[in-house]
Design a protein around this motif. Structure first.
Motif, mmCIF file in Angstrom:
data_model
loop_
_atom_site.group_PDB
_atom_site.id
_atom_site.type_symbol
_atom_site.label_atom_id
_atom_site.label_comp_id
_atom_site.label_asym_id
_atom_site.label_seq_id
_atom_site.Cartn_x
_atom_site.Cartn_y
_atom_site.Cartn_z
ATOM 1 N N ASP A 47 0.860 -1.163 0.000
ATOM 2 C CA ASP A 47 0.000 0.000 0.000
ATOM 3 C C ASP A 47 0.903 1.221 0.000
ATOM 4 N N ALA A 48 0.979 1.925 -1.114
ATOM 5 C CA ALA A 48 1.915 3.032 -1.275
ATOM 6 C C ALA A 48 1.667 4.136 -0.256
ATOM 7 N N ALA A 49 0.430 4.392 0.063
ATOM 8 C CA ALA A 49 0.140 5.486 0.990
ATOM 9 C C ALA A 49 0.647 5.169 2.394
ATOM 10 N N SER A 50 0.523 3.923 2.830
ATOM 11 C CA SER A 50 0.951 3.599 4.177
ATOM 12 C C SER A 50 2.452 3.365 4.263
ATOM 13 N N ALA A 51 3.130 3.177 3.147
ATOM 14 C CA ALA A 51 4.561 2.907 3.170
ATOM 15 C C ALA A 51 5.351 4.093 3.684
ATOM 16 N N GLN A 98 8.412 -2.808 -3.988
ATOM 17 C CA GLN A 98 6.950 -2.817 -3.931
ATOM 18 C C GLN A 98 6.414 -3.285 -5.271
ATOM 19 N N GLN A 99 5.309 -3.988 -5.220
ATOM 20 C CA GLN A 99 4.572 -4.337 -6.428
ATOM 21 C C GLN A 99 3.184 -3.727 -6.279
ATOM 22 N N LEU A 100 2.805 -2.914 -7.279
ATOM 23 C CA LEU A 100 1.547 -2.169 -7.216
ATOM 24 C C LEU A 100 0.722 -2.420 -8.467
ATOM 25 N N PRO A 101 -0.600 -2.460 -8.351
ATOM 26 C CA PRO A 101 -1.433 -2.553 -9.550
ATOM 27 C C PRO A 101 -1.281 -1.277 -10.372
ATOM 28 N N VAL A 102 -1.344 -1.415 -11.674
ATOM 29 C CA VAL A 102 -1.221 -0.265 -12.572
ATOM 30 C C VAL A 102 -2.461 0.604 -12.450
ATOM 31 N N THR A 103 -2.247 1.892 -12.335
ATOM 32 C CA THR A 103 -3.323 2.869 -12.446
ATOM 33 C C THR A 103 -2.903 3.873 -13.509
ATOM 34 N N LEU A 104 -3.833 4.208 -14.376
ATOM 35 C CA LEU A 104 -3.534 5.155 -15.457
ATOM 36 C C LEU A 104 -4.160 6.492 -15.132
#
Length: 181
Positions: A47-51, A98-104
């Motif tokens: 979770d990028a925000a909590s990192a 980190q591995q994150l789902p792609v968002t465009l």
């Protein structure tokens, strides 16, 4: 077309590549074997925000925005490396991943790093979600790749000197553009 390559282990003398094998061995090894994968993928989806949260005093928060993805399929794997040329792109020496789902149109990530200093970022667009950077028969990536400082790529990974970035205490935003061959 035959490419002229530099053989770093053979005294630096130029040599001709065969017509069948056009990509330099260093590119194949670093991109396929080393770029993010010398150690198996071990992370859960981050979770990028909590990192990051709020950057603590004397700590560095690296905020990364990745753009240029050709599709919303799959994930983006982002790896942070220390400022050590002998271990650049060696997954066993990664600082964070980190591995994150792609968002465009852009995917964002944040890393809370232990100390300010110099680091390097390498990433790839894992479109088929197989946790590997896929390549064609010539060793050229078929999925997108990117590095901090957005260097021009010439059929091999960039040197650390071209992608190292300084991180200061507090927030450090950077933007990386995904590149496809």
């Amino acid at each position: 077309m035959i490419l002229k390559l530099i053989d770093r282990h053979g005294g630096g003398r130029p040599r001709a590549a065969s017509a069948v094998w056009r990509a330099p061995a260093a590119f194949r090894v670093a991109i396929l074997g080393g770029l993010l994968f010398l150690s198996p993928w071990r992370g859960a989806h981050a979770d990028a925000a909590s990192a990051c949260g709020a950057a603590e005093p004397n700590k560095a928060a690296l905020r990364i925005s990745v753009s240029g993805m050709r599709s919303a399929k799959g994930n983006i794997t982002i790896t942070i490396y220390p400022d050590d040329p002998s271990h650049f792109l060696d997954g066993a020496y990664k600082v964070a991943r980190q591995q994150l789902p792609v968002t465009l149109p852009a995917t964002s990530a944040c890393f809370a790093l232990p100390a300010p200093g110099y680091y390097a970022v390498a990433l790839f667009h894992d479109e088929n979600d197989d946790h590997h950077l896929n390549a064609n028969a010539l060793g050229i990536p078929t999925e997108g790749i990117g590095f901090s400082n957005n260097p021009t790529l010439y059929f091999r990974p960039p040197d650390l000197s071209r992608v190292r970035i300084p991180l200061h205490p507090g927030d450090n935003p950077i933007a990386i553009r995904m590149k496809y061959y």
